[in-house]
Scaffold this motif. Structure first.
Motif, PDB file in Angstrom:
ATOM      1  N   HIS A 149       0.813  -1.223   0.000  1.00 24.29           N
ATOM      2  CA  HIS A 149       0.000   0.000   0.000  1.00 24.29           C
ATOM      3  C   HIS A 149       0.848   1.275   0.000  1.00 24.29           C
ATOM      4  O   HIS A 149       0.371   2.347   0.381  1.00 24.29           O
ATOM      5  N   ASP A 150       2.094   1.149  -0.439  1.00 27.82           N
ATOM      6  CA  ASP A 150       2.989   2.300  -0.636  1.00 27.82           C
ATOM      7  C   ASP A 150       3.048   3.233   0.570  1.00 27.82           C
ATOM      8  O   ASP A 150       2.852   4.444   0.456  1.00 27.82           O
ATOM      9  N   PHE A 151       3.358   2.680   1.718  1.00 27.77           N
ATOM     10  CA  PHE A 151       3.474   3.496   2.930  1.00 27.77           C
ATOM     11  C   PHE A 151       4.707   4.386   2.806  1.00 27.77           C
ATOM     12  O   PHE A 151       5.829   3.891   2.630  1.00 27.77           O
ATOM     13  N   PRO A 152       4.546   5.706   2.890  1.00 27.43           N
ATOM     14  CA  PRO A 152       5.663   6.613   2.635  1.00 27.43           C
ATOM     15  C   PRO A 152       6.753   6.617   3.710  1.00 27.43           C
ATOM     16  O   PRO A 152       7.856   7.088   3.462  1.00 27.43           O
ATOM     17  N   HIS A 153       6.479   6.073   4.882  1.00 32.82           N
ATOM     18  CA  HIS A 153       7.456   6.087   5.977  1.00 32.82           C
ATOM     19  C   HIS A 153       8.022   4.694   6.253  1.00 32.82           C
ATOM     20  O   HIS A 153       8.474   4.415   7.370  1.00 32.82           O
ATOM     21  N   SER A 154       8.012   3.847   5.245  1.00 34.22           N
ATOM     22  CA  SER A 154       8.450   2.455   5.411  1.00 34.22           C
ATOM     23  C   SER A 154       9.876   2.342   5.920  1.00 34.22           C
ATOM     24  O   SER A 154      10.164   1.535   6.810  1.00 34.22           O
ATOM     25  N   ILE A 188       3.645   1.156  19.012  1.00 40.25           N
ATOM     26  CA  ILE A 188       2.242   1.133  18.578  1.00 40.25           C
ATOM     27  C   ILE A 188       1.689   2.555  18.517  1.00 40.25           C
ATOM     28  O   ILE A 188       1.105   2.960  17.506  1.00 40.25           O
ATOM     29  N   LEU A 189       1.871   3.301  19.600  1.00 35.30           N
ATOM     30  CA  LEU A 189       1.244   4.620  19.696  1.00 35.30           C
ATOM     31  C   LEU A 189       1.869   5.658  18.766  1.00 35.30           C
ATOM     32  O   LEU A 189       1.184   6.577  18.329  1.00 35.30           O
ATOM     33  N   GLU A 190       3.136   5.503  18.437  1.00 28.35           N
ATOM     34  CA  GLU A 190       3.799   6.496  17.608  1.00 28.35           C
ATOM     35  C   GLU A 190       3.962   6.050  16.160  1.00 28.35           C
ATOM     36  O   GLU A 190       3.656   6.793  15.240  1.00 28.35           O
ATOM     37  N   VAL A 191       4.457   4.860  15.959  1.00 22.41           N
ATOM     38  CA  VAL A 191       4.837   4.416  14.617  1.00 22.41           C
ATOM     39  C   VAL A 191       3.706   3.653  13.924  1.00 22.41           C
ATOM     40  O   VAL A 191       3.348   3.948  12.785  1.00 22.41           O
ATOM     41  N   ASP A 192       3.136   2.678  14.622  1.00 22.46           N
ATOM     42  CA  ASP A 192       2.094   1.859  14.006  1.00 22.46           C
ATOM     43  C   ASP A 192       0.792   2.622  13.784  1.00 22.46           C
ATOM     44  O   ASP A 192       0.038   2.305  12.862  1.00 22.46           O
ATOM     45  N   LYS A 193       0.512   3.604  14.612  1.00 19.69           N
ATOM     46  CA  LYS A 193      -0.700   4.410  14.417  1.00 19.69           C
ATOM     47  C   LYS A 193      -0.666   5.092  13.047  1.00 19.69           C
ATOM     48  O   LYS A 193      -1.681   5.151  12.350  1.00 19.69           O
ATOM     49  N   ALA A 194       0.490   5.604  12.660  1.00 21.49           N
ATOM     50  CA  ALA A 194       0.627   6.254  11.349  1.00 21.49           C
ATOM     51  C   ALA A 194       0.399   5.243  10.232  1.00 21.49           C
ATOM     52  O   ALA A 194      -0.260   5.539   9.230  1.00 21.49           O
ATOM     53  N   LEU A 195       0.921   4.041  10.410  1.00 24.32           N
ATOM     54  CA  LEU A 195       0.696   2.991   9.417  1.00 24.32           C
ATOM     55  C   LEU A 195      -0.787   2.653   9.341  1.00 24.32           C
ATOM     56  O   LEU A 195      -1.349   2.536   8.248  1.00 24.32           O
ATOM     57  N   GLY A 196      -1.431   2.515  10.484  1.00 26.41           N
ATOM     58  CA  GLY A 196      -2.862   2.210  10.516  1.00 26.41           C
ATOM     59  C   GLY A 196      -3.686   3.268   9.818  1.00 26.41           C
ATOM     60  O   GLY A 196      -4.595   2.952   9.037  1.00 26.41           O
ATOM     61  N   HIS A 254      -2.705   5.269   7.457  1.00 29.11           N
ATOM     62  CA  HIS A 254      -2.431   5.141   6.025  1.00 29.11           C
ATOM     63  C   HIS A 254      -3.204   3.965   5.423  1.00 29.11           C
ATOM     64  O   HIS A 254      -3.830   4.098   4.367  1.00 29.11           O
ATOM     65  N   LEU A 255      -3.161   2.823   6.103  1.00 25.98           N
ATOM     66  CA  LEU A 255      -3.860   1.640   5.592  1.00 25.98           C
ATOM     67  C   LEU A 255      -5.356   1.836   5.573  1.00 25.98           C
ATOM     68  O   LEU A 255      -6.026   1.434   4.605  1.00 25.98           O
ATOM     69  N   ASN A 256      -5.902   2.468   6.600  1.00 31.22           N
ATOM     70  CA  ASN A 256      -7.346   2.741   6.627  1.00 31.22           C
ATOM     71  C   ASN A 256      -7.747   3.611   5.454  1.00 31.22           C
ATOM     72  O   ASN A 256      -8.789   3.377   4.834  1.00 31.22           O
ATOM     73  N   ALA A 257      -6.923   4.598   5.142  1.00 27.50           N
ATOM     74  CA  ALA A 257      -7.208   5.486   4.003  1.00 27.50           C
ATOM     75  C   ALA A 257      -7.182   4.715   2.682  1.00 27.50           C
ATOM     76  O   ALA A 257      -7.856   5.109   1.710  1.00 27.50           O
ATOM     77  N   LYS A 258      -6.449   3.587   2.669  1.00 24.80           N
ATOM     78  CA  LYS A 258      -6.390   2.738   1.474  1.00 24.80           C
ATOM     79  C   LYS A 258      -7.458   1.641   1.487  1.00 24.80           C
ATOM     80  O   LYS A 258      -7.489   0.779   0.625  1.00 24.80           O
ATOM     81  N   GLY A 259      -8.314   1.673   2.515  1.00 23.29           N
ATOM     82  CA  GLY A 259      -9.405   0.703   2.599  1.00 23.29           C
ATOM     83  C   GLY A 259      -9.066  -0.576   3.321  1.00 23.29           C
ATOM     84  O   GLY A 259      -9.807  -1.559   3.235  1.00 23.29           O
ATOM     85  N   VAL A 260      -7.951  -0.591   4.039  1.00 23.13           N
ATOM     86  CA  VAL A 260      -7.538  -1.781   4.783  1.00 23.13           C
ATOM     87  C   VAL A 260      -7.965  -1.616   6.232  1.00 23.13           C
ATOM     88  O   VAL A 260      -7.583  -0.656   6.900  1.00 23.13           O
ATOM     89  N   PHE A 261      -8.769  -2.556   6.689  1.00 23.44           N
ATOM     90  CA  PHE A 261      -9.245  -2.543   8.080  1.00 23.44           C
ATOM     91  C   PHE A 261      -9.004  -3.899   8.661  1.00 23.44           C
ATOM     92  O   PHE A 261      -9.032  -4.378   9.567  1.00 23.44           O
TER      93      PHE A 261
END
Length: 135
Positions: free
Chosen positions: A69-74, A118-126, A128-135
């Protein structure tokens, strides 16, 4: 009493990631409870190996989703994962060398690292993924 408890604020909004985070929290809590019953070396040996192996599975899940899902902060996210794996490997190596170890220090590191990650790094990933329709 657990050292780390799941909180709704830890949810990143992606079911597979949340489920794996809950499993990691459970592993940390089990090790914390075991520290009251077993020798330091036995606890640290099992915990370091378990955390490294499970983290590799979990990080692969996240990293595949980042790529797909092309996460920009990978790049930064993956560096964070590698730091965690290195710390677990260092703990395993300390056990192998018979060095004086304190599993509670490692458990505290794991709990702090995981909640912060989780609170700092994974939240940003979540997000991003939600915006791409991944839940």
């Amino acid at each position: 009493m657990p050292i780390l408890s799941w909180q709704d604020s830890y949810s990143v909004g992606v079911a597979c990631i949340d489920a794996e985070h809950k499993q990691l929290i459970s592993m940390i809590n089990r090790a914390f409870d075991d520290s009251k019953k077993e020798t330091d070396l036995v606890i640290l040996e099992r915990l370091a190996a378990d955390m490294r192996m499970y983290a590799m599975v979990h990080f692969a899940t996240e990293e595949e989703l980042m790529k797909e899902h092309d996460f920009p902060h990978s790049e930064n996210h993956i560096k964070n994962h590698k730091m965690f794996l290195n710390k677990a490997l260092e703990a395993e190596q300390a056990v192998e060398k018979g060095e004086d170890t304190n599993p509670i220090e490692f458990v505290n590191f794991l709990a702090d690292w995981l909640s912060g990650h989780i609170l700092e790094v994974d939240k940003a990933l979540g997000t991003h993924l939600n915006a791409k329709g991944v839940f």
